[in-house]
Design an enzyme around this catalytic site. Structure first.
Site, PDB file in Angstrom:
ATOM      1  N   HIS A 310       0.811  -1.237   0.000  1.00 59.39           N
ATOM      2  CA  HIS A 310       0.000   0.000   0.000  1.00 59.39           C
ATOM      3  C   HIS A 310       0.831   1.268   0.000  1.00 59.39           C
ATOM      4  CE1 HIS A 310      -3.911  -1.947   0.885  1.00 59.39           C
ATOM      5  NE2 HIS A 310      -3.130  -2.854   1.444  1.00 59.39           N
ATOM      6  N   LYS A 490      -8.301  13.222   5.277  1.00 60.55           N
ATOM      7  CA  LYS A 490      -7.449  12.033   5.176  1.00 60.55           C
ATOM      8  C   LYS A 490      -6.464  12.086   6.331  1.00 60.55           C
ATOM      9  CE  LYS A 490      -6.336  13.541   0.989  1.00 60.55           C
ATOM     10  NZ  LYS A 490      -6.621  12.334   0.204  1.00 60.55           N
ATOM     11  N   ARG A 491      -5.675  11.006   6.536  1.00 62.60           N
ATOM     12  CA  ARG A 491      -4.655  11.060   7.578  1.00 62.60           C
ATOM     13  C   ARG A 491      -3.741  12.263   7.350  1.00 62.60           C
ATOM     14  NH1 ARG A 491      -0.922   6.654   7.000  1.00 62.60           N
ATOM     15  NH2 ARG A 491      -1.624   6.692   4.849  1.00 62.60           N
ATOM     16  N   LYS A 496       0.906  13.902   1.794  1.00 61.77           N
ATOM     17  CA  LYS A 496      -0.443  14.244   1.330  1.00 61.77           C
ATOM     18  C   LYS A 496      -0.614  15.760   1.185  1.00 61.77           C
ATOM     19  CE  LYS A 496      -2.471  10.141   3.533  1.00 61.77           C
ATOM     20  NZ  LYS A 496      -3.114   9.394   2.439  1.00 61.77           N
ATOM     21  N   THR A 597      -8.447   6.501  -1.678  1.00 61.56           N
ATOM     22  CA  THR A 597      -9.799   5.972  -1.863  1.00 61.56           C
ATOM     23  C   THR A 597     -10.819   7.055  -1.521  1.00 61.56           C
ATOM     24  OG1 THR A 597      -9.528   5.000   0.333  1.00 61.56           O
ATOM     25  CG2 THR A 597      -9.357   3.507  -1.559  1.00 61.56           C
ATOM     26  N   LYS A 601     -14.552   8.324  -3.203  1.00 62.81           N
ATOM     27  CA  LYS A 601     -15.795   8.585  -2.463  1.00 62.81           C
ATOM     28  C   LYS A 601     -16.348   9.964  -2.808  1.00 62.81           C
ATOM     29  CE  LYS A 601     -13.810   5.730   1.073  1.00 62.81           C
ATOM     30  NZ  LYS A 601     -12.854   5.741   2.192  1.00 62.81           N
TER      31      LYS A 601
HETATM   32  C1  475 Z   1      -2.357   4.503   1.081  1.00 62.63           C
HETATM   33  N1  475 Z   1      -1.151   2.806   6.532  1.00 62.63           N
HETATM   34  C2  475 Z   1      -3.469   4.943   0.163  1.00 62.63           C
HETATM   35  C3  475 Z   1      -4.723   2.918   0.885  1.00 62.63           C
HETATM   36  O1  475 Z   1      -4.669   0.938  -0.428  1.00 62.63           O
HETATM   37  C4  475 Z   1      -4.270   3.732  -0.305  1.00 62.63           C
HETATM   38  C5  475 Z   1       0.995   1.850   7.225  1.00 62.63           C
HETATM   39  C6  475 Z   1       1.846   1.558   8.268  1.00 62.63           C
HETATM   40  C7  475 Z   1       1.490   1.855   9.538  1.00 62.63           C
HETATM   41  C8  475 Z   1       0.294   2.475   9.742  1.00 62.63           C
HETATM   42  N2  475 Z   1      -0.537   2.767   8.727  1.00 62.63           N
HETATM   43  C9  475 Z   1      -0.204   2.460   7.497  1.00 62.63           C
HETATM   44  C10 475 Z   1      -0.953   2.877   5.226  1.00 62.63           C
HETATM   45  O2  475 Z   1       0.106   2.642   4.698  1.00 62.63           O
HETATM   46  C11 475 Z   1      -2.109   3.258   4.416  1.00 62.63           C
HETATM   47  O3  475 Z   1      -3.190   3.554   4.916  1.00 62.63           O
HETATM   48  N3  475 Z   1      -1.926   3.258   3.105  1.00 62.63           N
HETATM   49  C12 475 Z   1      -2.958   3.679   2.204  1.00 62.63           C
HETATM   50  O4  475 Z   1      -3.612   2.542   1.671  1.00 62.63           O
HETATM   51  C13 475 Z   1      -5.436   1.658   0.476  1.00 62.63           C
HETATM   52  O5  475 Z   1      -5.395   4.157  -0.995  1.00 62.63           O
HETATM   53  O6  475 Z   1      -2.934   5.613  -0.949  1.00 62.63           O
HETATM   54  O7  475 Z   1      -1.712   5.637   1.610  1.00 62.63           O
END
Ligand code: 475
Length: 754
Positions: A310, A490-491, A496, A597, A601
């Site tokens: 991801h 978003k986070r 971002k 995502t 939405k």
């Molecule tokens: C991406 N979270 C989005 C979404 O695929 C993408 C990682 C490590 C520790 C804590 N949290 C994380 C992520 O990496 C995360 O939320 N990634 C997101 O996944 C679904 O749409 O671009 O940033």
């Protein structure tokens, strides 16, 4: 089904006499019973979607919709002088996730059940969730998010496994949430937990004794990992999750007749990011415990496991010191060493090895070497993985790499959160789009129909009003629906680029102060949590809140510009905010946002995207066409090149671009610093220095074009027919972004269920 009778039986009294709390409890029970009736035990092969997070959102309405009970219950309550909305307020949002990765997992569970596929989720039952965000003195502070009480949808099961960690034995307990599919089967989300968890060890905010594992193991999602004890706790959590998952998986497969040598005919495991990676050595270990040779165990595990990446951010590609693993999970260390040794012998390529020179274990390397599928989450992201980040792996295993562009469930992100738009779409094009999302395309027929365009703007206006009412009621802030709602939710992360949005707002503020009155009135809305140990992210929140306070106290500016930061952004807030948005800010530095995502939405709810060519924005662009999206900024190739040759120098931009200098200097101006009542503000100063000396995510090179394109979007908004046509075309072309489409592709290419 006679819902009235069931509800009254459950209540033991008439609906009219019952309190909202009683009705809520009764509904939970009625819903769970109806959902259990739709469970199916058939299906030889089963998917286990293992994830550290599931950001599921409130469950009541969603379950009612999926079970086909929503309208009936709604009317029944109305008839008895009750309101489903009020009752849903009593439904606490499960706090089991953080951001996109967790929300994606939840959309996937919905689509898996909706498509009638045999697949369960596996995760942990965090008692206090991530955290609840509050603002104090314009700073984020964190408090526990205590979402579990006696009346949640959680079902305690009698499934329990022994887990050995750090030389001690722990006995798990499994809780289940029922996952209803839309007019289809029910699956489950299994959440493992310990009976000995003790929240009384939490002291001031979200601090607690990190070493008391029997008391803290499932207290929080992503506990602070800025010290060794915190990092070890994450390993405890991860291993606990996958050790239980492996037990469950093998028990279920054996009970269905697997002899374990044919496990891949019964089981497929999707590893959601690297957090569940230890399932690979653990499954090998448990297979050996059940009598298989290591060679067989490795081969079979390999055929069962698939990995989703991801992010390309190095910080999220987990590496654990082997020493930590030796002290916590010594039972899998010899297996990891064998896995590493075999790869080293076979390929003699250090860059794909599992244990690196510094004795760190690369979790992604385990997944890629010993899983059979590696997927990225949007076209551009997968290409970057193949060509850059994971290129060395790709050269060896080209056949493993595949793309699965993310999607969202229309049940929650349209039907449930935007009933008036859903109803209108059904009138225009029929109900088919709810199950076959591509049918939304039929809406295009109406792109020049003035009545339809007017009606769409009217629905947007109603949603904006509803959002204003909600914000007034919950936050005491009065917003004006007749301004452009320009939203970034978003986070909070530097990549971002909430800070880019902030610089635009400062520029606009300063213009207004200088007497340059903008034509369009804009409400800039932010929603974001920052990881508790992520200092700069918290500084950005502080700067946004400071600007917010300045403007809220300045009647001259407030007429034209509002900046609003919502506290505790979560699924519940998102469901109210997204249908009310005009402009969707998707402004990550190109190449950094794997997919996004939220972008989907907003689009589905008729907002127009203002974004970079990053993640799934690229595919949104391809689907809606350049007329219906606002694009700016460096391309991912340009960004990657800049990183490679190290040519980016923020100082140069600061010195040569007066607008940038003016906006950045404002961060440490008398006005901003003065809000603290002192003569300096450490947080604002740190952010200022970060911009000047680092700006790692290249805000400055994109600033001019961002402002230009954003202002163009605002001025285009004035032409309401043209704007409404853009909204319509965004909705009409959102069909591709249904998670049903994504899941069909996962199943076709990776899982092969049924
Ligand atoms: C991406 N979270 C989005 C979404 O695929 C993408 C990682 C490590 C520790 C804590 N949290 C994380 C992520 O990496 C995360 O939320 N990634 C997101 O996944 C679904 O749409 O671009 O940033």
């Amino acid at each position: 089904m006679d819902i009235e009778k069931k509800l009254v039986d459950e209540l033991g009294k008439n609906i009219i006499e019952a309190t909202n709390e009683e009705i809520y409890r009764a509904l939970v029970s009625v819903v769970n019973k109806a959902a259990i009736d739709k469970e199916e035990r058939n299906g030889k092969k089963k998917l286990y979607y293992i994830s550290a997070e599931f950001l599921i959102g409130k469950l009541l309405s969603n379950n009612l919709i999926n079970l086909g009970l929503f309208d009936e219950v709604h009317e029944l309550l109305e008839k008895n002088g009750k309101n489903l909305g009020d009752i849903e307020e009593l439904d606490a949002e499960p706090s089991l996730g953080n951001g996109g990765l967790g929300r994606l997992a939840s959309c996937f569970l919905d689509s898996i059940a909706t498509l009638g596929l045999n697949g369960d989720g596996v995760g942990l039952n965090y008692h206090m969730g991530l955290f609840k965000q509050t603002f104090k003195d314009r700073l984020q502070s964190e408090i526990p998010d205590k979402w579990i009480d006696k009346d949640t949808f959680l079902i305690k099961t009698d499934v329990s496994y022994p887990v050995s960690m750090g030389g001690k034995m722990y006995n798990s307990v499994m809780y289940d949430l029922l996952v209803t599919g839309y007019e289809n089967r029910t699956n489950r989300l299994h959440l493992f937990d310990l009976e000995t968890i003790d929240s009384s060890i939490i002291k001031n905010g979200i601090d607690f004794d990190k070493e008391a594992v029997d008391k803290n193991l499932t207290l929080f999602l992503y506990p602070d990992d800025s010290d060794e004890a915190g990092r070890k706790l994450r390993i405890y959590q991860q291993y606990f999750m996958v050790c239980n998952a492996a037990h469950l998986i093998l028990d279920e497969a054996v009970s269905k007749g697997s002899d374990l040598y044919n496990l891949d005919e019964y089981v497929v495991i999707q590893i959601n990011d690297t957090h569940p990676t230890m399932v690979i050595p653990e499954l090998i270990r448990q297979l050996m415990e059940r009598g298989l040779s290591i060679d067989d165990a490795i081969e079979i595990t390999n055929k069962c496991c698939a990995y989703t990446n991801h992010t390309i951010l190095a910080e999220a590609l987990e590496k654990w010191p082997i020493g930590y693993l030796k002290s916590i999970v010594p039972q899998i260390v010899p297996i990891i060493e064998v896995l590493d040794d075999r790869i080293r012998r076979k390929y003699e390529d250090e860059s794909i090895a599992i244990i690196d020179r510094n004795d760190f274990v690369s979790m992604a390397a385990i997944d890629i070497n010993y899983g059979y599928s590696v997927n990225g989450v949007a076209g551009l992201h997968t290409e970057i993985l193949k060509n850059t980040e994971l290129n060395n792996f790709y050269k060896i295993y080209p056949e493993k790499f595949n793309n699965k562009t993310n999607g969202i469930t229309f049940r929650r992100w349209l039907m449930s959160c935007n009933p008036s738009l859903t109803k209108y779409l059904e009138e225009l094009i029929g109900e088919g789009f709810i199950k076959d999302s591509f049918l939304l395309k039929k809406l295009e027929e109406y792109k020049d129909d003035k009545n339809v365009l007017n009606k769409l703007s009217e629905i947007k206006m109603q949603n904006k009003q509803a959002f204003c009412d909600y914000i007034e009621k919950t936050r005491g802030i009065i917003l004006d629906k007749d301004t452009i709602f320009d939203v970034q939710s978003k986070r909070l992360h530097e990549y971002k680029r909430q800070q880019l949005n902030l610089l635009w707002a400062i520029r606009r503020y300063l213009d207004i102060k200088a007497g340059i009155i903008p034509e369009e009135r804009v409400t800039v809305i932010f929603g974001a949590k920052a990881a508790p140990a992520y200092t700069i992210a918290k500084d950005i929140i502080h700067a946004i809140l400071s600007l917010m306070q300045l403007i809220e106290n300045d009647e001259d500016v407030k007429k034209y510009l509002r900046v609003i930061m919502l506290d505790n952004y979560n699924v519940d807030v998102a469901e109210k905010l997204i249908p009310a948005c005009d402009i969707s800010e998707q402004i990550s530095l190109a190449s950094k946002e794997a997919s996004g995502t939220g972008n989907m939405k907003y689009m589905l709810n008729g907002a127009v995207t203002l974004g970079t060519m990053d993640g799934a924005n690229v595919e949104i662009f391809e689907n809606v066409g350049e007329e219906n999206i606002y694009i700016f900024g460096l391309s991912s190739d340009e960004v990657i090149a800049k990183y490679k040759n190290g040519s980016y120098d923020p100082k140069y931009y600061y010195d040569n671009n007066a607008e940038i200098k003016r906006a950045v200097d404002f961060l440490v101006s008398k006005e901003m610093i003065g809000l603290s009542g002192k003569d300096h503000d450490e947080s604002l100063e740190r952010l200022y220095n970060e911009f000047l000396n680092k700006d790692y995510f290249m805000t400055f090179p994109d600033f001019d074009e961002y402002c230009k394109v954003r202002n163009k979007a605002h001025s285009d908004y004035k032409n309401q027919d043209e704007w409404s046509r853009k909204c319509l075309l965004n909705i009409a072309n959102a069909g591709y972004f249904s998670s049903d489409r994504t899941i069909e592709e996962y199943n076709r290419d990776i899982w092969k269920l049924q």
